[in-house]
Design a protein around this motif. Structure first.
Motif, PDB file in Angstrom:
ATOM      1  N   GLN A  60      -1.901 -10.344   6.874  1.00  0.00           N
ATOM      2  CA  GLN A  60      -1.136 -10.035   5.673  1.00  0.00           C
ATOM      3  C   GLN A  60      -1.412  -8.609   5.232  1.00  0.00           C
ATOM      4  N   TYR A  61      -2.702  -8.248   5.240  1.00  0.00           N
ATOM      5  CA  TYR A  61      -3.065  -6.906   4.816  1.00  0.00           C
ATOM      6  C   TYR A  61      -2.585  -5.864   5.813  1.00  0.00           C
ATOM      7  N   THR A  62      -2.559  -6.231   7.091  1.00  0.00           N
ATOM      8  CA  THR A  62      -2.021  -5.303   8.090  1.00  0.00           C
ATOM      9  C   THR A  62      -0.548  -5.058   7.817  1.00  0.00           C
ATOM     10  N   ARG A  63       0.175  -6.148   7.483  1.00  0.00           N
ATOM     11  CA  ARG A  63       1.586  -5.973   7.163  1.00  0.00           C
ATOM     12  C   ARG A  63       1.747  -5.090   5.928  1.00  0.00           C
ATOM     13  N   ASP A  64       0.902  -5.330   4.893  1.00  0.00           N
ATOM     14  CA  ASP A  64       0.939  -4.469   3.707  1.00  0.00           C
ATOM     15  C   ASP A  64       0.652  -3.037   4.081  1.00  0.00           C
ATOM     16  N   GLY A  65      -0.314  -2.869   4.984  1.00  0.00           N
ATOM     17  CA  GLY A  65      -0.675  -1.522   5.405  1.00  0.00           C
ATOM     18  C   GLY A  65       0.496  -0.812   6.057  1.00  0.00           C
ATOM     19  N   PHE A  66       1.234  -1.521   6.910  1.00  0.00           N
ATOM     20  CA  PHE A  66       2.391  -0.896   7.553  1.00  0.00           C
ATOM     21  C   PHE A  66       3.469  -0.576   6.528  1.00  0.00           C
ATOM     22  N   ARG A  67       3.617  -1.459   5.541  1.00  0.00           N
ATOM     23  CA  ARG A  67       4.582  -1.197   4.478  1.00  0.00           C
ATOM     24  C   ARG A  67       4.268   0.107   3.775  1.00  0.00           C
ATOM     25  N   VAL A  68       3.007   0.220   3.320  1.00  0.00           N
ATOM     26  CA  VAL A  68       2.595   1.436   2.609  1.00  0.00           C
ATOM     27  C   VAL A  68       2.716   2.636   3.523  1.00  0.00           C
ATOM     28  N   SER A  69       2.321   2.455   4.798  1.00  0.00           N
ATOM     29  CA  SER A  69       2.388   3.574   5.741  1.00  0.00           C
ATOM     30  C   SER A  69       3.807   4.083   5.897  1.00  0.00           C
ATOM     31  N   ALA A  70       4.766   3.159   5.986  1.00  0.00           N
ATOM     32  CA  ALA A  70       6.151   3.597   6.172  1.00  0.00           C
ATOM     33  C   ALA A  70       6.574   4.507   5.025  1.00  0.00           C
ATOM     34  N   ILE A  71       6.263   4.074   3.803  1.00  0.00           N
ATOM     35  CA  ILE A  71       6.646   4.880   2.640  1.00  0.00           C
ATOM     36  C   ILE A  71       5.914   6.209   2.647  1.00  0.00           C
ATOM     37  N   VAL A  72       4.607   6.156   2.940  1.00  0.00           N
ATOM     38  CA  VAL A  72       3.824   7.388   2.917  1.00  0.00           C
ATOM     39  C   VAL A  72       4.295   8.338   4.007  1.00  0.00           C
ATOM     40  N   ILE A  73       4.679   7.793   5.185  1.00  0.00           N
ATOM     41  CA  ILE A  73       5.130   8.664   6.269  1.00  0.00           C
ATOM     42  C   ILE A  73       6.378   9.418   5.855  1.00  0.00           C
ATOM     43  N   VAL A 280      -0.196  10.648  -0.334  1.00  0.00           N
ATOM     44  CA  VAL A 280       0.653  11.481   0.500  1.00  0.00           C
ATOM     45  C   VAL A 280      -0.061  12.788   0.846  1.00  0.00           C
ATOM     46  N   PHE A 281      -0.756  13.371  -0.131  1.00  0.00           N
ATOM     47  CA  PHE A 281      -1.537  14.567   0.172  1.00  0.00           C
ATOM     48  C   PHE A 281      -2.571  14.288   1.239  1.00  0.00           C
ATOM     49  N   ALA A 282      -3.257  13.161   1.120  1.00  0.00           N
ATOM     50  CA  ALA A 282      -4.274  12.817   2.113  1.00  0.00           C
ATOM     51  C   ALA A 282      -3.629  12.716   3.489  1.00  0.00           C
ATOM     52  N   ALA A 283      -2.458  12.058   3.547  1.00  0.00           N
ATOM     53  CA  ALA A 283      -1.787  11.910   4.841  1.00  0.00           C
ATOM     54  C   ALA A 283      -1.442  13.273   5.429  1.00  0.00           C
TER      55      ALA A 283
END
Lengths: 388, 340
Positions: A60-73, A280-283
């Motif tokens: 579940q957290y991995t899926r959340d992580g990908f969600r956040v990653s998509a937006i941050v990317i 986003v800055f961190a990314a």
């Protein structure tokens, strides 16, 4: 004299069947694909190990992580474009994301159109905003160093945020979208059409379009050249003004899209973008300033690490371990720690180019100094030669 | 930042002396808060105006100083537990030491934090420092909000003891005491800063700001000077935090949002970077704007009450943009020192 037919592959020697055109499968490309597959394999093993420790809910957290990653990317690509071409960190970026979300909200609720129309309108409006900002503010700060545009961008951010506060109040809003439940895949893991599939799809398509833009279009090549060396690009005849406007357009457009995506997975509130600004800055810094591909990798690292650390934090929060109150709220500290680590060890980021005067991180610099001192003992010249 | 001006305690009945005292208390409050902003601005001026280090996390150092002073000076405040559920988390405390201890501890903690942040980031570019300090201040604020048992969480720390407690309670005397303490501290800070800024140490700082490579070529360890300047600036911000606990006897994390940092930027830019007198003047001007906006709120129809607050922040935004483009040297520019 070389016959042309000897150097060109003849029709008979070209591989038949489906060709990955225009990507030719050279050895270098094959190596990259292999590296990518290895990384994916390592990641899957890592998640499997975590699942063994923390239970299946890690997915579940991995899926959340990908969600956040998509937006941050998506957001990081926009930010890094301006960072590379105009040379400053746009502190108004979070507020631009919020503005994008609110424009889409206005279209969605007041004009009663689908959120897709809202997203498209928002994209166009933000393109206008970006160009206006460049004309009114940032073009006048060219050549003033990195601090002056940061101050101006903070001013812009204050205006946008408080304008939104004044017009739309500090309430939280929700987009008017069809209510869709999660589709269970594995017990404990559900995929939501809107929150997950849309976010991933939009993220992928934006990443792909940026890749095509930068690699295969003339504008993209001009952007890469301008980000590399502004004066040289001007000298080569590239219209850097046009390139800068295009960069602002893309940057703000991407900001609007990531803002709308953010509104889709959560609520629309005046603070929504600023909460993501540091992420986003961190990314961008982790991936290397000015590199879109770095932004993609950085976004992935930062988003996944923030979400996947939650089970660990929850474990730390249990009374018999440390008893940390509200432990899961500390997940936002993880990207910050990654940022500091990158600054300590490799300030140019994953994909950043090491400049001639290498800005070595503090730790690697200290280690390098110690090693160099070990190798060359200090003494008066000539004393370490035999004979004296 | 939430409007800080308190309603003056005007007595009903129209006793002119009482009304005057009420207005005086209000004005004293304005001056005391302006002094807090001034000390913050002096610290930032040392870091940026003198040494060229752009600190975007002023609110974080301010928070550290304020909470340290509060924890050191407050009496014990255990959590309020009703039926096994914590209603009001207490906070770390119980030392009940005098304000001087609080101020010194605040300066030490903030200064130390500044030095720790400085080490990985000062060697790098100005914008990395800005991002890292902004991240630091936001993380510190989040930690403060979440570490209930130590900081009181969103409830904050209340019942901070005053410097001198009058019996019967006398708001006018309290206000004068706070104003007096603040004025003394800002004057002391100003004098100390003027002294060290004209010293050889200060000259090296200005040299670092103008051209770091040349300064290194002259044999100065510029990194050390930058860390020292950043640390002293951070300590000043901690002192401002301690002053804050005197002026307003309750703390909560929302007081330390990034908007505070941006207000200090405006103050230093308006007053002229590198100019301490300008920093103090700028503080009185900019906080004057906020104080006036709160007074204005009473005379404005209800629909617009909140808009005044947002308009003030938008004005700060416009000021930032206009000043940085057209008059970055500020109203009172630094005097150019020329060897004669």
């Amino acid at each position: 004299m070389v016959e042309p037919s000897e150097t060109e592959p003849s029709l008979e020697t070209r591989p038949h069947g489906f060709r990955l055109s225009p990507i030719h499968l050279t050895a270098a490309v094959r190596r990259q694909i292999l590296r990518g597959l290895i990384v994916v394999a390592i990641f899957i093993t890592f998640v499997a190990v975590l699942a063994a420790i923390f239970g299946i809910s890690i997915l579940q957290y991995t899926r959340d992580g990908f969600r956040v990653s998509a937006i941050v990317i998506v957001a990081a690509i926009g930010l890094t474009l301006i960072y590379g071409i105009r040379g400053f960190a746009n502190f108004a970026y979070g507020d631009l994301m919020t503005l994008g979300a609110y424009v889409a909200l206005f279209v969605n609720l007041n004009a009663r159109l689908s959120i897709v129309w809202g997203a498209i309108t928002s994209f166009l409006v933000l393109i206008l905003v970006g160009i206006v900002l460049e004309v009114l503010v940032f073009s006048r700060l060219e050549g003033r160093g990195p601090v002056a545009p940061i101050v101006a961008s903070v001013g812009v951010g204050l205006i946008i945020q408080n304008g939104i506060n004044a017009v739309a109040s500090t309430d939280q809003w929700l987009y008017s979208i069809p209510v869709v439940g999660d589709v269970p895949i594995v017990p404990g893991l559900g995929i939501n059409w809107i929150r997950d599939v849309t976010t991933f799809a939009v993220g992928f398509s934006f990443m792909a379009s940026v890749h095509v833009l930068l690699k295969y279009t003339n504008l993209g090549k001009a952007m890469r050249a301008t980000a590399d060396n502004l004066e040289l690009a001007k000298a080569t005849g590239i219209d850097t003004k046009r390139v800068t406007y295009a960069a602002w357009a893309i940057s703000c457009g991407f900001a609007s899209t990531s803002g709308v995506l953010l509104g889709l997975i959560g609520v629309v509130s005046p603070q929504m973008g600023i909460q993501y600004l540091l992420l986003v800055f961190a990314a961008v810094i982790v991936g290397g300033i000015g590199s879109a591909y770095g932004a993609m990798l950085g976004g992935l690292v930062v988003g996944l690490s923030q979400e996947m650390v939650v089970p660990l934090l929850v474990w730390l929060g249990e009374p018999d371990v440390i008893g940390l109150p509200h432990a899961d709220a500390y997940k936002v500290a993880v990207p910050f720690m990654i940022l500091i680590a990158v600054l300590l060890f490799r300030p140019s980021g994953i994909a950043g180019r090491q400049t001639a005067i290498v800005p070595r991180g503090v730790v690697t610099g200290a280690i390098a100094k110690a090693l160099a001192a070990r190798r060359a003992p200090i003494g008066p010249p000539g004393s370490d030669q035999k004979g004296g | 930042m939430r409007p800080l001006a308190r309603r003056a305690a005007t007595k009903k009945g129209g006793d002119p002396a009482a009304v005057d005292t009420g207005i005086l208390v209000n004005v004293a409050f304005y001056a005391s808060v302006s002094i807090i902003f001034a000390v913050l601005a002096l610290g930032f001026n040392l870091q940026w105006g003198y040494t060229g280090l752009f600190n975007a996390g002023i609110a974080g150092f301010f928070l550290l100083g304020a909470y340290t002073a509060a924890i050191v000076t407050t009496p014990l405040d255990p959590p309020t537990i009703v039926g096994g559920v914590v209603i009001v988390p207490g906070h770390l405390g119980g030392f009940s030491l005098p304000f001087a201890f609080g101020a010194i501890m605040a300066m030490v903690v903030s200064g130390l934090a500044a030095v720790l942040i400085a080490i990985p980031t000062l060697r790098l570019r100005a914008d990395y420092l800005a991002i890292a300090t902004l991240a630091f201040s936001e993380i510190i604020r989040r930690i403060t909000t979440n570490l209930d048992t130590v900081t009181g969480g969103t409830n904050g720390i209340t019942k901070i003891p005053r410097l001198i407690t009058f019996d019967p309670p006398n708001p006018f005397a309290n206000a004068m005491v706070v104003l007096g303490a603040g004025a003394a501290l800002v004057l002391a800070a100003f004098l100390v800063l003027s002294f060290i800024e004209e010293s050889p140490w200060g000259r090296v700082l200005r040299a670092v700001r103008e051209d770091e490579v040349a300064t290194m070529a002259l044999g100065k360890n510029t990194l050390l000077f930058k860390i020292e300047a950043f640390g002293i600036g951070g300590a000043l911000m901690g002192l401002a935090g301690a002053l804050f606990t005197l002026t307003i006897p309750y703390l909560e994390p929302s007081n330390f949002a990034p908007a505070l940092t941006f207000s200090i930027w405006v103050i230093v830019i308006v007053g002229g970077a590198g100019n301490n007198r300008g920093a103090i003047l700028g503080a009185f001007l900019i906080y004057g704007m906020e104080w006036a906006s709160v007074i204005l709120k009473d005379y404005v129809p209800t629909a617009f009450k909140n808009t005044i607050f947002y308009t003030r922040l938008m004005i700060i935004g416009v000021l930032l943009i206009v000043l940085i483009i057209y008059r970055p040297q500020g109203l009172l520019p630094e005097k150019r020192r020329v060897l004669k």
